[in-house]
Design a protein around this motif. Structure first.
Motif, PDB file in Angstrom:
ATOM      1  N   GLU A  39       0.807  -1.218   0.000  1.00  0.00           N
ATOM      2  CA  GLU A  39       0.000   0.000   0.000  1.00  0.00           C
ATOM      3  C   GLU A  39       0.840   1.269   0.000  1.00  0.00           C
ATOM      4  O   GLU A  39       0.528   2.243  -0.690  1.00  0.00           O
ATOM      5  CB  GLU A  39      -0.936   0.001   1.223  1.00  0.00           C
ATOM      6  N   ASP A  40       1.952   1.257   0.770  1.00  0.00           N
ATOM      7  CA  ASP A  40       2.770   2.470   0.870  1.00  0.00           C
ATOM      8  C   ASP A  40       3.518   2.765  -0.430  1.00  0.00           C
ATOM      9  O   ASP A  40       3.884   3.909  -0.705  1.00  0.00           O
ATOM     10  CB  ASP A  40       3.769   2.368   2.032  1.00  0.00           C
ATOM     11  N   GLN A  41       3.730   1.742  -1.256  1.00  0.00           N
ATOM     12  CA  GLN A  41       4.423   1.937  -2.528  1.00  0.00           C
ATOM     13  C   GLN A  41       3.463   2.197  -3.690  1.00  0.00           C
ATOM     14  O   GLN A  41       3.846   2.764  -4.708  1.00  0.00           O
ATOM     15  CB  GLN A  41       5.274   0.708  -2.863  1.00  0.00           C
ATOM     16  N   LYS A  42       2.209   1.793  -3.504  1.00  0.00           N
ATOM     17  CA  LYS A  42       1.239   1.871  -4.596  1.00  0.00           C
ATOM     18  C   LYS A  42       1.023   3.312  -5.055  1.00  0.00           C
ATOM     19  O   LYS A  42       1.139   3.635  -6.246  1.00  0.00           O
ATOM     20  CB  LYS A  42      -0.086   1.254  -4.136  1.00  0.00           C
ATOM     21  N   ARG A  43       0.747   4.220  -4.102  1.00  0.00           N
ATOM     22  CA  ARG A  43       0.500   5.610  -4.455  1.00  0.00           C
ATOM     23  C   ARG A  43       1.752   6.272  -5.027  1.00  0.00           C
ATOM     24  O   ARG A  43       1.671   7.091  -5.950  1.00  0.00           O
ATOM     25  CB  ARG A  43      -0.004   6.380  -3.237  1.00  0.00           C
ATOM     26  N   LYS A  44       2.922   5.899  -4.456  1.00  0.00           N
ATOM     27  CA  LYS A  44       4.176   6.457  -4.964  1.00  0.00           C
ATOM     28  C   LYS A  44       4.404   6.025  -6.409  1.00  0.00           C
ATOM     29  O   LYS A  44       4.821   6.826  -7.255  1.00  0.00           O
ATOM     30  CB  LYS A  44       5.352   5.990  -4.103  1.00  0.00           C
ATOM     31  N   ALA A  45       4.139   4.756  -6.709  1.00  0.00           N
ATOM     32  CA  ALA A  45       4.354   4.243  -8.064  1.00  0.00           C
ATOM     33  C   ALA A  45       3.464   4.979  -9.062  1.00  0.00           C
ATOM     34  O   ALA A  45       3.919   5.365 -10.151  1.00  0.00           O
ATOM     35  CB  ALA A  45       4.068   2.741  -8.101  1.00  0.00           C
ATOM     36  N   ILE A  46       2.194   5.189  -8.716  1.00  0.00           N
ATOM     37  CA  ILE A  46       1.270   5.890  -9.602  1.00  0.00           C
ATOM     38  C   ILE A  46       1.702   7.342  -9.791  1.00  0.00           C
ATOM     39  O   ILE A  46       1.714   7.869 -10.903  1.00  0.00           O
ATOM     40  CB  ILE A  46      -0.170   5.813  -9.056  1.00  0.00           C
ATOM     41  N   SER A  47       2.125   7.993  -8.683  1.00  0.00           N
ATOM     42  CA  SER A  47       2.567   9.389  -8.765  1.00  0.00           C
ATOM     43  C   SER A  47       3.822   9.523  -9.620  1.00  0.00           C
ATOM     44  O   SER A  47       3.919  10.412 -10.473  1.00  0.00           O
ATOM     45  CB  SER A  47       2.834   9.940  -7.362  1.00  0.00           C
ATOM     46  N   TYR A  48       4.796   8.636  -9.410  1.00  0.00           N
ATOM     47  CA  TYR A  48       6.030   8.687 -10.199  1.00  0.00           C
ATOM     48  C   TYR A  48       5.757   8.388 -11.672  1.00  0.00           C
ATOM     49  O   TYR A  48       6.342   9.009 -12.561  1.00  0.00           O
ATOM     50  CB  TYR A  48       7.056   7.688  -9.654  1.00  0.00           C
TER      51      TYR A  48
END
Length: 258
Positions: A39-48
């Motif tokens: 979950e903590d990487q999911k939003r970062k991946a989409i943003s990047y």
């Protein structure tokens, strides 16, 4: 002069609405690609991924400003928009939808690390950008010339419409997609309507191509004439109304969004 800016504003609103409808499915695909991550990487991946696409999209925008008035490019763009729009409309009307597209995408993404997922998201959004940039260019080229200076080979006002449309697409995918997904859940016919509008925009670009000074099958001023303007927007509004009031067979909602 005021009437010109009113037409520009109206065109931009149409483009933003179209971007919003198309961004809903785009957002679902991006969410599925990143679904396997913590979950903590999911939003970062989409943003990047969207940040990467932002850079790529603006590169494409600046490139297309120099070639937008080349009739061969216009012809290819018109053919692509017609193909894209009609393919989805015909499939929705006569074909069987593949209910496992998102599941297949998720299976393909599973097992990949953070950065490979970011790259996949960036490439996916860049592919979505091709559709929206071509639609924006087709809408913008039909506008009257503005008093703004040219950028590359394109009128400055028309280029501004394309840029703002591109920015709107990224913002809607990132922040407003959930609302549009809910709208499509209640009015699923709007998805087919959006692609019907894409095809109709392709017709507009085809008209611009046929009126190009090097082709001259249609009168050079016809794409900017009152008759064609009324026809184009009249049909566009009719398509939108038909989609809005079409009977709804609710599609299965996908809760996994950004």
């Amino acid at each position: 002069m005021d009437s010109i800016w009113l037409e520009y504003g109206w065109t931009l609103l149409i483009l933003i609405g179209l971007e919003g409808l198309l961004s809903a499915d785009n957002a679902l695909v991006l969410a599925v690609i990143a679904k396997h991550l913590p979950e903590d990487q999911k939003r970062k991946a989409i943003s990047y991924g969207i940040l990467m696409a932002f850079v790529f999209r603006f590169g494409a925008l600046f490139a297309i400003s120099f070639i937008a008035n080349v009739w061969q490019i216009q012809a290819i763009g018109a053919a692509y928009l017609l193909y894209l729009g009609l393919k989805h409309v015909i499939k929705a009307k006569f074909g069987k939808k593949n209910e496992n597209i998102r599941e297949d995408t998720e299976e393909e993404a599973k097992g990949k690390g953070f950065w490979p997922t970011v790259s996949k998201i960036g490439l996916a959004d860049l592919a979505f950008a091709i559709d929206s940039i071509l639609a924006a260019v087709a809408l913008a080229l039909g506008l009257p010339d503005s008093p703004l200076p040219d950028f590359g080979g394109m009128d400055g006002g028309k280029f501004l419409v394309v840029v703002l449309g591109g920015i709107a697409g990224l913002i809607l995918i990132k922040y407003a997609a959930t609302w549009f997904v809910k709208l499509l859940d209640t009015r699923p016919a709007l998805e087919t309507t959006a692609y019907a509008i894409v095809a109709w925009v392709g017709v507009k670009l085809a008209v611009i191509t046929l009126a190009h000074e090097d082709i001259h099958i249609l009168a050079h001023d016809f794409p900017h004439s009152t008759v064609w303007t009324l026809i184009f927007y009249g049909v566009l509004v009719a398509i939108a109304l038909l989609g809005w009031f079409a009977p709804s067979n609710k599609r299965t909602p996908d809760k996994e969004l950004m």
